[in-house]
Design a protein around this motif. Structure first.
Motif, PDB file in Angstrom:
ATOM      1  N   ALA A   1      24.197 -61.238 -55.585  1.00  0.00           N
ATOM      2  CA  ALA A   1      24.966 -60.107 -55.061  1.00  0.00           C
ATOM      3  C   ALA A   1      24.223 -59.494 -53.874  1.00  0.00           C
ATOM      4  CB  ALA A   1      25.173 -59.056 -56.139  1.00  0.00           C
ATOM      5  N   PRO A   2      24.963 -59.094 -52.837  1.00  0.00           N
ATOM      6  CA  PRO A   2      24.302 -58.471 -51.688  1.00  0.00           C
ATOM      7  C   PRO A   2      23.765 -57.082 -52.033  1.00  0.00           C
ATOM      8  CG  PRO A   2      26.683 -58.378 -51.440  1.00  0.00           C
ATOM      9  CD  PRO A   2      26.404 -59.187 -52.681  1.00  0.00           C
ATOM     10  N   LEU A   3      22.759 -56.675 -51.312  1.00  0.00           N
ATOM     11  CA  LEU A   3      22.194 -55.338 -51.441  1.00  0.00           C
ATOM     12  C   LEU A   3      23.155 -54.350 -50.794  1.00  0.00           C
ATOM     13  CD1 LEU A   3      19.660 -53.685 -52.230  1.00  0.00           C
ATOM     14  CD2 LEU A   3      18.801 -54.137 -49.944  1.00  0.00           C
TER      15      LEU A   3
ATOM     16  N   SER B 287      17.895 -59.989 -45.535  1.00  0.00           N
ATOM     17  CA  SER B 287      18.560 -59.748 -46.817  1.00  0.00           C
ATOM     18  C   SER B 287      20.071 -59.888 -46.677  1.00  0.00           C
ATOM     19  CB  SER B 287      18.270 -58.325 -47.316  1.00  0.00           C
ATOM     20  OG  SER B 287      16.898 -58.124 -47.537  1.00  0.00           O
ATOM     21  N   ASP B 288      20.705 -60.391 -47.734  1.00  0.00           N
ATOM     22  CA  ASP B 288      22.162 -60.343 -47.811  1.00  0.00           C
ATOM     23  C   ASP B 288      22.536 -58.913 -48.160  1.00  0.00           C
ATOM     24  OD1 ASP B 288      22.851 -63.028 -47.243  1.00  0.00           O
ATOM     25  OD2 ASP B 288      22.202 -63.598 -49.253  1.00  0.00           O
ATOM     26  N   VAL B 289      23.443 -58.333 -47.354  1.00  0.00           N
ATOM     27  CA  VAL B 289      23.781 -56.925 -47.524  1.00  0.00           C
ATOM     28  C   VAL B 289      25.289 -56.724 -47.529  1.00  0.00           C
ATOM     29  CG1 VAL B 289      21.639 -56.139 -46.438  1.00  0.00           C
ATOM     30  CG2 VAL B 289      23.703 -56.396 -45.050  1.00  0.00           C
TER      31      VAL B 289
ATOM     32  N   VAL C  73      31.474 -54.772 -44.850  1.00  0.00           N
ATOM     33  CA  VAL C  73      30.968 -55.979 -44.217  1.00  0.00           C
ATOM     34  C   VAL C  73      29.869 -56.556 -45.100  1.00  0.00           C
ATOM     35  CG1 VAL C  73      29.809 -56.921 -42.187  1.00  0.00           C
ATOM     36  CG2 VAL C  73      31.547 -55.151 -41.912  1.00  0.00           C
ATOM     37  N   VAL C  74      29.968 -57.862 -45.344  1.00  0.00           N
ATOM     38  CA  VAL C  74      28.987 -58.564 -46.159  1.00  0.00           C
ATOM     39  C   VAL C  74      28.425 -59.705 -45.328  1.00  0.00           C
ATOM     40  CG1 VAL C  74      28.607 -59.859 -48.294  1.00  0.00           C
ATOM     41  CG2 VAL C  74      30.289 -58.002 -48.250  1.00  0.00           C
ATOM     42  N   GLY C  75      27.099 -59.822 -45.288  1.00  0.00           N
ATOM     43  CA  GLY C  75      26.462 -60.901 -44.543  1.00  0.00           C
ATOM     44  C   GLY C  75      24.953 -60.738 -44.536  1.00  0.00           C
ATOM     45  N   LEU C  76      24.313 -61.481 -43.642  1.00  0.00           N
ATOM     46  CA  LEU C  76      22.855 -61.501 -43.538  1.00  0.00           C
ATOM     47  C   LEU C  76      22.392 -60.505 -42.481  1.00  0.00           C
ATOM     48  CD1 LEU C  76      20.245 -63.019 -44.457  1.00  0.00           C
ATOM     49  CD2 LEU C  76      20.576 -64.452 -42.433  1.00  0.00           C
TER      50      LEU C  76
END
Length: 137
Positions: free
Chosen positions: A18-20, A48-50, A105-108
């Motif tokens: 799961a993203p942070l 980090s994936d956020v 938004v989800v990503g690196l």
């Protein structure tokens, strides 16, 4: 599992894969002031994936970029005050609701000066998936 304490004072406990979950307050100091700057956490969390909520904006110029900002209707290029901006690289799946509605938004997360396709940025989310707020990731 890691536990991170964001600047907002909330402990962040990411589940496996799961993203942070972050907020603009975690990545910027002095939001809404002329003293706006990137927080130390922006560099620490790089890689980090956020997941972060905000509003879409478009940069001006021949190589316009898709941006995430902390206020609806904010144009970083036109704003008289410094604006908290995250460049969205490789953004996909834009919601149809419009720029005045919040998105997630989800990503690196990536921090550091870089030029991609003629667009300069300091803080980016790579492989950004843009979702309407309230949808699952």
């Amino acid at each position: 599992m890691r536990t991170r304490k964001a600047n907002s004072g909330q402990s962040q406990m990411p589940r496996d894969g799961a993203p942070l979950v972050l907020g603009f307050v975690d990545l910027f100091d002095h939001l809404g002031t002329d003293d706006l700057r990137y927080s130390a956490a922006a560099q620490t969390l790089s890689g980090s994936d956020v997941s972060i909520e905000g509003f879409l904006s478009h940069a001006h110029g021949p190589r316009a970029a898709i941006l995430l900002v902390d206020q609806p209707g904010l144009c970083p290029d036109c704003s008289p005050a410094p604006a908290a901006v995250i460049t969205l690289l490789g953004a996909s799946s834009f919601p149809q609701e419009g720029e005045d509605r919040p998105v997630r938004v989800v990503g690196l997360l990536d921090y550091g000066f870089r030029i991609d396709g003629g667009v300069a940025s300091i803080l980016r989310i790579e492989r950004a998936a843009v979702l309407p707020v309230g949808s699952g990731a």
